[in-house]
Design an enzyme around this catalytic site. Structure first.
Site, PDB file in Angstrom:
ATOM      1  N   SER A 172       0.881  -1.168   0.000  1.00  0.00           N
ATOM      2  CA  SER A 172       0.000   0.000   0.000  1.00  0.00           C
ATOM      3  C   SER A 172       0.921   1.221   0.000  1.00  0.00           C
ATOM      4  O   SER A 172       1.884   1.280   0.766  1.00  0.00           O
ATOM      5  CB  SER A 172      -0.870  -0.031   1.255  1.00  0.00           C
ATOM      6  OG  SER A 172      -1.414   1.238   1.461  1.00  0.00           O
ATOM      7  N   ASP A 225      -3.716   6.232   3.332  1.00  0.00           N
ATOM      8  CA  ASP A 225      -3.934   5.187   2.333  1.00  0.00           C
ATOM      9  C   ASP A 225      -4.491   5.743   1.021  1.00  0.00           C
ATOM     10  O   ASP A 225      -4.153   5.273  -0.060  1.00  0.00           O
ATOM     11  CB  ASP A 225      -4.926   4.160   2.918  1.00  0.00           C
ATOM     12  CG  ASP A 225      -4.619   2.745   2.486  1.00  0.00           C
ATOM     13  OD1 ASP A 225      -3.532   2.514   1.941  1.00  0.00           O
ATOM     14  OD2 ASP A 225      -5.470   1.869   2.702  1.00  0.00           O
ATOM     15  N   GLY A 238     -14.819  -3.649  -2.759  1.00  0.00           N
ATOM     16  CA  GLY A 238     -14.847  -2.191  -2.708  1.00  0.00           C
ATOM     17  C   GLY A 238     -13.886  -1.518  -3.665  1.00  0.00           C
ATOM     18  O   GLY A 238     -12.891  -2.107  -4.095  1.00  0.00           O
ATOM     19  N   ALA A 239     -14.194  -0.256  -3.984  1.00  0.00           N
ATOM     20  CA  ALA A 239     -13.302   0.612  -4.762  1.00  0.00           C
ATOM     21  C   ALA A 239     -12.381   1.351  -3.778  1.00  0.00           C
ATOM     22  O   ALA A 239     -12.525   1.235  -2.560  1.00  0.00           O
ATOM     23  CB  ALA A 239     -14.122   1.601  -5.580  1.00  0.00           C
ATOM     24  N   ASN A 282     -11.901   4.760  -3.511  1.00  0.00           N
ATOM     25  CA  ASN A 282     -12.102   6.195  -3.244  1.00  0.00           C
ATOM     26  C   ASN A 282     -12.696   6.485  -1.865  1.00  0.00           C
ATOM     27  O   ASN A 282     -12.409   7.529  -1.281  1.00  0.00           O
ATOM     28  CB  ASN A 282     -12.922   6.851  -4.358  1.00  0.00           C
ATOM     29  CG  ASN A 282     -14.298   6.261  -4.502  1.00  0.00           C
ATOM     30  OD1 ASN A 282     -14.533   5.124  -4.104  1.00  0.00           O
ATOM     31  ND2 ASN A 282     -15.206   7.021  -5.062  1.00  0.00           N
ATOM     32  N   SER A 324     -10.016  -2.676  -2.239  1.00  0.00           N
ATOM     33  CA  SER A 324      -9.128  -2.468  -3.383  1.00  0.00           C
ATOM     34  C   SER A 324      -7.688  -2.657  -2.919  1.00  0.00           C
ATOM     35  O   SER A 324      -7.317  -2.264  -1.812  1.00  0.00           O
ATOM     36  CB  SER A 324      -9.318  -1.064  -3.932  1.00  0.00           C
ATOM     37  OG  SER A 324      -8.226  -0.721  -4.753  1.00  0.00           O
ATOM     38  N   GLU A 340     -22.620  -0.979  -7.969  1.00  0.00           N
ATOM     39  CA  GLU A 340     -22.491   0.481  -7.855  1.00  0.00           C
ATOM     40  C   GLU A 340     -21.323   0.881  -8.742  1.00  0.00           C
ATOM     41  O   GLU A 340     -20.165   0.678  -8.373  1.00  0.00           O
ATOM     42  CB  GLU A 340     -22.227   0.873  -6.389  1.00  0.00           C
ATOM     43  CG  GLU A 340     -23.355   0.528  -5.432  1.00  0.00           C
ATOM     44  CD  GLU A 340     -24.601   1.374  -5.652  1.00  0.00           C
ATOM     45  OE1 GLU A 340     -24.534   2.379  -6.383  1.00  0.00           O
ATOM     46  OE2 GLU A 340     -25.651   1.015  -5.101  1.00  0.00           O
ATOM     47  N   CYS A 360     -17.753   8.929  -7.525  1.00  0.00           N
ATOM     48  CA  CYS A 360     -18.517   8.336  -8.627  1.00  0.00           C
ATOM     49  C   CYS A 360     -19.620   9.259  -9.118  1.00  0.00           C
ATOM     50  O   CYS A 360     -19.977   9.246 -10.288  1.00  0.00           O
ATOM     51  CB  CYS A 360     -19.111   7.003  -8.180  1.00  0.00           C
ATOM     52  SG  CYS A 360     -20.010   7.123  -6.634  1.00  0.00           S
ATOM     53  N   GLU A 375     -15.733   8.756 -18.231  1.00  0.00           N
ATOM     54  CA  GLU A 375     -15.468   9.032 -16.816  1.00  0.00           C
ATOM     55  C   GLU A 375     -13.961   9.189 -16.609  1.00  0.00           C
ATOM     56  O   GLU A 375     -13.202   8.269 -16.877  1.00  0.00           O
ATOM     57  CB  GLU A 375     -15.993   7.883 -15.946  1.00  0.00           C
ATOM     58  CG  GLU A 375     -15.855   8.182 -14.455  1.00  0.00           C
ATOM     59  CD  GLU A 375     -16.243   7.006 -13.565  1.00  0.00           C
ATOM     60  OE1 GLU A 375     -15.822   5.875 -13.835  1.00  0.00           O
ATOM     61  OE2 GLU A 375     -16.952   7.254 -12.572  1.00  0.00           O
ATOM     62  N   LYS A 386     -29.193   2.762 -15.914  1.00  0.00           N
ATOM     63  CA  LYS A 386     -28.503   2.394 -17.157  1.00  0.00           C
ATOM     64  C   LYS A 386     -27.199   1.628 -16.820  1.00  0.00           C
ATOM     65  O   LYS A 386     -27.227   0.765 -15.946  1.00  0.00           O
ATOM     66  CB  LYS A 386     -28.278   3.647 -18.018  1.00  0.00           C
ATOM     67  CG  LYS A 386     -29.614   4.388 -18.300  1.00  0.00           C
ATOM     68  CD  LYS A 386     -29.569   5.303 -19.501  1.00  0.00           C
ATOM     69  CE  LYS A 386     -29.015   6.651 -19.242  1.00  0.00           C
ATOM     70  NZ  LYS A 386     -29.170   7.620 -20.343  1.00  0.00           N
ATOM     71  N   GLU A 400     -28.074   1.146  -2.588  1.00  0.00           N
ATOM     72  CA  GLU A 400     -27.542   1.019  -1.230  1.00  0.00           C
ATOM     73  C   GLU A 400     -28.206   2.107  -0.385  1.00  0.00           C
ATOM     74  O   GLU A 400     -28.557   3.178  -0.891  1.00  0.00           O
ATOM     75  CB  GLU A 400     -26.023   1.211  -1.229  1.00  0.00           C
ATOM     76  CG  GLU A 400     -25.300   0.032  -1.864  1.00  0.00           C
ATOM     77  CD  GLU A 400     -23.783   0.103  -1.762  1.00  0.00           C
ATOM     78  OE1 GLU A 400     -23.221   1.207  -1.846  1.00  0.00           O
ATOM     79  OE2 GLU A 400     -23.168  -0.963  -1.593  1.00  0.00           O
TER      80      GLU A 400
HETATM   81  P1  NDP Z   1     -12.236  -1.205 -10.253  1.00  0.00           P
HETATM   82  O1  NDP Z   1     -13.408  -1.690 -11.029  1.00  0.00           O
HETATM   83  O2  NDP Z   1     -10.919  -1.179 -10.909  1.00  0.00           O
HETATM   84  O3  NDP Z   1     -12.030  -2.086  -8.928  1.00  0.00           O
HETATM   85  C1  NDP Z   1     -13.054  -2.235  -7.958  1.00  0.00           C
HETATM   86  C2  NDP Z   1     -12.783  -3.469  -7.133  1.00  0.00           C
HETATM   87  O4  NDP Z   1     -12.934  -4.631  -7.948  1.00  0.00           O
HETATM   88  C3  NDP Z   1     -11.371  -3.525  -6.577  1.00  0.00           C
HETATM   89  O5  NDP Z   1     -11.421  -4.100  -5.283  1.00  0.00           O
HETATM   90  C4  NDP Z   1     -10.685  -4.434  -7.572  1.00  0.00           C
HETATM   91  O6  NDP Z   1      -9.547  -5.019  -7.042  1.00  0.00           O
HETATM   92  C5  NDP Z   1     -11.781  -5.440  -7.837  1.00  0.00           C
HETATM   93  N1  NDP Z   1     -11.656  -6.205  -9.083  1.00  0.00           N
HETATM   94  C6  NDP Z   1     -10.912  -5.931 -10.171  1.00  0.00           C
HETATM   95  N2  NDP Z   1     -11.115  -6.884 -11.129  1.00  0.00           N
HETATM   96  C7  NDP Z   1     -12.013  -7.771 -10.615  1.00  0.00           C
HETATM   97  C8  NDP Z   1     -12.654  -8.947 -11.110  1.00  0.00           C
HETATM   98  N3  NDP Z   1     -12.411  -9.426 -12.335  1.00  0.00           N
HETATM   99  N4  NDP Z   1     -13.535  -9.592 -10.313  1.00  0.00           N
HETATM  100  C9  NDP Z   1     -13.835  -9.104  -9.074  1.00  0.00           C
HETATM  101  N5  NDP Z   1     -13.266  -7.996  -8.545  1.00  0.00           N
HETATM  102  C10 NDP Z   1     -12.372  -7.330  -9.315  1.00  0.00           C
HETATM  103  O7  NDP Z   1     -12.652   0.234  -9.696  1.00  0.00           O
HETATM  104  P2  NDP Z   1     -11.735   1.280  -8.957  1.00  0.00           P
HETATM  105  O8  NDP Z   1     -11.192   0.673  -7.725  1.00  0.00           O
HETATM  106  O9  NDP Z   1     -10.812   1.884  -9.966  1.00  0.00           O
HETATM  107  O10 NDP Z   1     -12.798   2.398  -8.499  1.00  0.00           O
HETATM  108  C11 NDP Z   1     -13.174   3.473  -9.281  1.00  0.00           C
HETATM  109  C12 NDP Z   1     -14.514   3.203  -9.938  1.00  0.00           C
HETATM  110  O11 NDP Z   1     -15.488   2.934  -8.955  1.00  0.00           O
HETATM  111  C13 NDP Z   1     -15.033   4.404 -10.721  1.00  0.00           C
HETATM  112  O12 NDP Z   1     -15.525   3.985 -11.960  1.00  0.00           O
HETATM  113  C14 NDP Z   1     -16.175   4.899  -9.855  1.00  0.00           C
HETATM  114  O13 NDP Z   1     -17.167   5.584 -10.575  1.00  0.00           O
HETATM  115  C15 NDP Z   1     -16.682   3.647  -9.235  1.00  0.00           C
HETATM  116  N6  NDP Z   1     -17.400   3.941  -7.985  1.00  0.00           N
HETATM  117  C16 NDP Z   1     -18.759   3.830  -7.955  1.00  0.00           C
HETATM  118  C17 NDP Z   1     -19.475   4.160  -6.812  1.00  0.00           C
HETATM  119  C18 NDP Z   1     -20.969   4.042  -6.766  1.00  0.00           C
HETATM  120  O14 NDP Z   1     -21.517   3.995  -5.672  1.00  0.00           O
HETATM  121  N7  NDP Z   1     -21.660   3.978  -7.892  1.00  0.00           N
HETATM  122  C19 NDP Z   1     -18.792   4.642  -5.622  1.00  0.00           C
HETATM  123  C20 NDP Z   1     -17.363   4.675  -5.742  1.00  0.00           C
HETATM  124  C21 NDP Z   1     -16.699   4.356  -6.901  1.00  0.00           C
HETATM  125  P3  NDP Z   1      -8.135  -4.266  -7.225  1.00  0.00           P
HETATM  126  O15 NDP Z   1      -8.354  -2.801  -7.291  1.00  0.00           O
HETATM  127  O16 NDP Z   1      -7.415  -4.647  -6.015  1.00  0.00           O
HETATM  128  O17 NDP Z   1      -7.585  -4.792  -8.497  1.00  0.00           O
END
Ligand code: NDP
Length: 502
Positions: A27, A94, A153-154, A156, A181, A253, A287, A395, A465, A472
């Site tokens: 990290s 972090d 989780g993501a 952010n 993440s 989400e 997001c 985005e 969409k 949530e």
């Molecule tokens: P990612 O889609 O890259 O990653 C999200 C999570 O999925 C991470 O924990 C990632 O692991 C994991 N992941 C990656 N590949 C796979 C897979 N094949 N199967 C299962 N899990 C997987 O998103 P980001 O982390 O880049 O986050 C940013 C995105 O999140 C933006 O598009 C944003 O809009 C969206 N978002 C949406 C929200 C909402 O409520 N609608 C809120 C917050 C963000 P790792 O990163 O460790 O590879």
């Protein structure tokens, strides 16, 4: 060299566990690019062990009276509030988000959601319905927990996302395996410790670590009943496809490219404040960002003047200084992605840059040496944008505002909706009738009038969409974590005699 945070490994059976994998990842502190912690990636057998732990805990936790589950979750919320500043500081390290944000929003709003769902189920919010059919026949329904659920989780809003998922999941009687993440893993085992201290039985909340491959293994696992995912649209599509293999329940989400519409009668100063919140809060890594800012042609000059005057209040610097409200981007790949969009906006889209740009921010020249390697960017404003520009369509997930002008309200609604995404939208106006008329026509799951970004526990949020499936939070948020059982009781015996008479 010893890293500032001890090894954060797996957590299941109510305690930290050693990983069976030799593979580790780091990290990184985005403000300096220095490592914070070294973490073991969970192996398949680690993930299996966490799922087994959750499955073992499920029968007893789902049978625990709702009021008792509620009491434990309320205790966890109280511990989170006591540790707010410690947890917020770790989130700041972090994620790179300013402590002025993490200490007032991230842990606090996560704890709010925990209290909301604990109170909801403790107050009978999971009770079913009855329907009297005839004097001697009726239907009753029950809402039952799903089983072992996965939260992914993501980066952010790490602890907030973990709480938004685990709070309704556990309140409804499910157990969870959570994967953060890989960019922001530190909160996850700390949250598990809080739950254990509050009295959550072993196995009810478990943590695994790693990148996408670990997530993919989780989502395809036959022992899992539901996947709740926050992340990019493209990853969400993979997750939903994988979950469909065993017909798992899903909540998605995903991303957005939201329209913020300033109507002709709006207060310009208020609209500018809203647009700044919608683009620069969390350094634009939200997001629901309102990155497409639609301004009436006649207001463009006044809007831009007010915006440029206020940009000085976007302040970078020491993230623990409460005056800092704009941190670096979360990671090197994300930093490079956002810079490439800014360059594309200037060189290919040929939008007019009126603030910021791809160069290193000037304040870094006089900053502490260690900050110079951080992923800092300038808050950026493009104007004279067109709907067909890449910076307007895709985005970016960074602090890049696009200003577009419009002539009529009908036209702006049509343009606002002209995207495959549908996460958020909003209007700024003094005319309340017009506000409701416009909101009613916008294709988005989350909408605001004269404000932007607030997402309280009471408000169900989810995208339309390609921005997602399900919601949530709010009363509807709990429904995503239960399944319905309907039972028809007939005391008359009518049906039983149909085949026994001529
Ligand atoms: P990612 O889609 O890259 O990653 C999200 C999570 O999925 C991470 O924990 C990632 O692991 C994991 N992941 C990656 N590949 C796979 C897979 N094949 N199967 C299962 N899990 C997987 O998103 P980001 O982390 O880049 O986050 C940013 C995105 O999140 C933006 O598009 C944003 O809009 C969206 N978002 C949406 C929200 C909402 O409520 N609608 C809120 C917050 C963000 P790792 O990163 O460790 O590879």
């Amino acid at each position: 060299m010893a890293l500032p945070y001890p090894l954060r490994s797996l957590y299941y059976d109510g305690k930290p566990q050693s990983s069976t994998s030799d593979h580790t990842f780091q990290s990184i502190d985005p403000s300096t690019s220095l490592p914070l912690a070294e973490i073991h990636t969970s192996s398949h057998s680690d993930v299996d062990a966490a799922i087994t732990s959750a499955a073992r805990a499920f029968p007893s936790w789902s049978a625990t009276p709702a009021i008792q589950r509620s009491r434990i979750l309320l205790k966890a919320a109280a511990i989170l509030r006591e540790r707010n500043n410690t947890l917020a500081e770790i989130e700041t390290k972090d994620t790179g988000k300013a402590f002025s944000e993490t200490s007032t929003v991230d842990v606090v709003t996560g704890a709010d959601v925990l209290e909301y769902f604990a109170n909801l189920v403790g107050g009978g919010g999971l009770n079913g319905e009855t329907a009297q059919l005839r004097p001697d026949a009726w239907v009753y329904t029950k809402k039952e927990a799903l089983g072992v659920c996965v939260g992914i989780g993501a980066w952010n809003y790490p602890i907030q996302i973990a709480l938004w998922k685990s709070a309704p999941c556990l309140a409804a009687g499910n157990t969870m395996v959570y994967k953060a993440s890989e960019f922001t893993p530190l909160h996850s085992t700390l949250l598990a410790e809080v739950y254990s201290e509050a009295g959550l039985p072993p196995g009810v909340f478990n943590v695994v670590q790693g990148e996408g491959e670990v997530g993919a293994y989780l989502t395809s696992h036959p022992g899992v009943a539901k996947v709740s995912f926050t992340g990019q649209v493209s990853t969400g599509q993979k997750v939903a496809a994988s979950a469909a293999g065993c017909m798992k329940y899903v909540t998605m989400e995903l991303g957005g490219k939201s329209a913020l519409i300033v109507l002709p009668d709006a207060d310009v100063e208020q609209a500018v404040d809203g647009a700044m919140m919608a683009n620069y809060y969390s350094s634009g890594q939200v997001c629901t960002n309102g990155t497409r800012v639609f301004v009436p042609e006649g207001m463009k000059t006044a809007f831009e003047e007010a915006l440029l005057r206020k940009m000085q209040y976007v302040r970078s610097g020491d993230l623990m200084d409460l005056r800092t409200n704009f941190g670096p981007l979360v990671s090197k790949p994300h930093y490079e992605k956002v810079l490439s969009y800014i360059k594309h906006g200037m060189e290919i889209d040929k939008a007019k840059l009126i603030y910021g740009g791809p160069e290193k921010p000037k304040w870094l020249q006089g900053a502490k040496e260690e900050l110079k390697n951080g992923f800092w960017v300038q808050p950026t404003v493009f104007t004279d944008c067109r709907d067909d520009m890449r910076i307007v369509k895709e985005e970016i997930f960074g602090p890049v505002m696009s200003i577009l002008t419009y002539k009529t309200v009908e036209e702006v609604i049509e343009r606002a909706n002209n995207t495959t995404l549908g996460l958020a939208a909003g209007v700024f106006t003094k005319d309340l009738n017009m506000a409701h008329k416009v909101i009613a026509q916008l294709q988005a799951g989350i909408t605001w009038v004269n404000t932007w970004g607030e997402s309280p526990a009471e408000m169900s949020v989810g995208g339309w969409k390609m921005s997602g499936v399900g919601v949530e939070n709010g009363r509807r948020g709990i429904e995503a974590w239960v399944r319905n059982k309907s039972t028809l009781i007939d005391m008359g015996g009518e049906v039983a005699t149909v085949f026994s008479k001529l």
